[in-house]
Design an enzyme around this catalytic site. Structure first.
Site, PDB file in Angstrom:
ATOM      1  N   LYS A 101      -4.274   1.982  10.238  1.00  0.00           N
ATOM      2  CA  LYS A 101      -3.209   1.501  11.286  1.00  0.00           C
ATOM      3  C   LYS A 101      -3.687   1.262  12.573  1.00  0.00           C
ATOM      4  CE  LYS A 101       0.471   1.643   8.830  1.00  0.00           C
ATOM      5  NZ  LYS A 101       0.973   0.501   8.164  1.00  0.00           N
ATOM      6  N   LYS A 152      -3.133  -8.336  -7.394  1.00  0.00           N
ATOM      7  CA  LYS A 152      -1.952  -7.761  -7.873  1.00  0.00           C
ATOM      8  C   LYS A 152      -0.675  -8.401  -7.110  1.00  0.00           C
ATOM      9  CE  LYS A 152      -1.186  -3.801  -4.967  1.00  0.00           C
ATOM     10  NZ  LYS A 152      -0.863  -2.669  -4.745  1.00  0.00           N
ATOM     11  N   LYS A 201       4.002  -8.393  -1.854  1.00  0.00           N
ATOM     12  CA  LYS A 201       4.595  -9.329  -0.763  1.00  0.00           C
ATOM     13  C   LYS A 201       3.611  -9.737   0.251  1.00  0.00           C
ATOM     14  CE  LYS A 201       7.716  -6.298   0.606  1.00  0.00           C
ATOM     15  NZ  LYS A 201       8.701  -5.726  -0.183  1.00  0.00           N
TER      16      LYS A 201
END
Ligand code: TRP
Length: 343
Positions: free
Chosen positions: A125, A208, A211
């Site tokens: 992050k 895979k 989104k």
């Protein structure tokens, strides 16, 4: 009578508590369905399941109130549409159970900055959003530990990327036990669904379904038939086989894999034979795949539309989930308060 009781006891002991949280980040695609949801639906029959929508967690990225509400609602609708049964599993919104925030506070008192900073998800992050490294991000694992420990869960169905968070959860639970000299929190284990786990590829040739993997890569349960046709027809293929039984390239393997999960065995073997004898026309295969995906997703889409317009049902489900989750959470918090020394 005695043996009946024995059976009953056996059954009660066999019931384990399962917790899993879902971040509210938009619509569900086939990858979510085959990767996680289908297993949640199987588990709800045999275990004491809590599935919650992790809206506290999502505040680390500062959503607007409208986005937050819309995303939470969408997940609730789609989980119900996919077959999570609110009579069997407890499905609730995290912020409806503020006891979680209280446990998070207590656990934070024994969570050390160093161990939180070493967490891989935190380091990721920092790299992804250097302009927003807030304390909520640092203590994300503490909140996740609170989610799990509050129900005394022993099984947590999550992907490999959550393994470290579970390790931290065990550390925090054990630390609490040791600190107060109690045997209170059990050790939760990541639960992988064994051999059943199948990878659902996306439509753009590699990787895979997801989104974040680019426009047109994922087929959503809520997609309109026309949208599915468009995306599938654009799926990446190759120049076609030139010798019989030629090994398949990755994009072609992916198309076959998708066909395997939504089409009949006959359809699959028909195109296998066509491929192996070099007669395959990818356009025909994709047309068939699109129609089979439309058939597969149609019942989901219908239920999504129906449930989404049923405000009364949605609030009833949310209320039921809140009550059941709060019953378990309030008991824990009361006990934890006593253990800590609040009288
Ligand atoms: N961290 C999880 C994820 O990113 C979501 C989550 C939050 C969760 N709390 C949880 C998962 C508790 C399992 C149990 O997917």
């Amino acid at each position: 009578m005695k043996s009946l009781l024995g059976d009953l006891e056996g059954f009660i002991i066999f019931m384990e508590t399962v917790v899993s949280g879902i971040r509210p980040t938009g619509s569900l695609h086939l990858g979510n369905y085959f990767g996680a949801l289908r297993n949640f639906i199987n588990m709800q029959n045999e275990q004491n399941c809590f599935f919650f929508i992790a809206d506290y967690h999502s505040l680390t990225t500062h959503p607007t109130p409208i986005d937050l509400y819309g995303n939470v609602r969408q997940i609730l609708v789609e989980y119900l549409a996919a077959g999570i049964d609110p009579e069997k599993a407890t499905i609730y919104v995290q912020s409806d159970v503020p006891e979680v925030a209280e446990l998070y506070l207590y656990l934070n008192m024994n969570a050390y900055i160093g161990e939180l900073e070493r967490c891989t998800s935190f380091k990721d992050k920092i790299r992804q959003q250097p302009q927003n490294v807030n304390a909520g991000l640092l203590t994300y694992p503490t909140l996740m530990a609170a989610d799990i420990l509050i129900h005394h869960a022993t099984k947590v169905p999550v992907g490999k990327d959550q393994e470290q968070h579970l390790e931290i959860t065990r550390t925090f639970g054990n630390r609490f036990n040791r600190m107060y000299n109690v045997d209170y929190f059990p050790e939760p284990k990541a639960f992988n669904f064994g051999q059943e786990l199948i990878k659902i590829p996306g439509l753009n040739g590699s990787g895979k379904m997801g989104k974040s993997e680019g426009e047109g890569n994922a087929i959503y349960l809520a997609d309109e038939p026309e949208a599915i046709r468009k995306k599938v027809m654009k799926a990446v293929t190759d120049a076609g086989p030139t010798v019989p039984n030629q090994p398949k390239s990755e994009p072609i393997q992916n198309i076959f894999q998708l066909m395997k999960v939504v089409s009949t065995n006959e359809t699959l073997s028909f195109f296998e034979e066509q491929y192996n004898s070099c007669q395959i026309r990818y356009g025909d295969m994709k047309k068939q795949l699109a129609e089979d995906m439309i058939l597969f997703t149609a019942p989901f889409r219908e239920r999504i539309i129906a449930i989404s317009s049923d405000e009364a049902y949605l609030s009833k489900v949310a209320r039921m989930g809140k009550e059941k989750a709060q019953e378990s959470a309030a008991k824990c918090i009361q006990e934890v308060r006593e253990i800590i020394g609040f009288r």
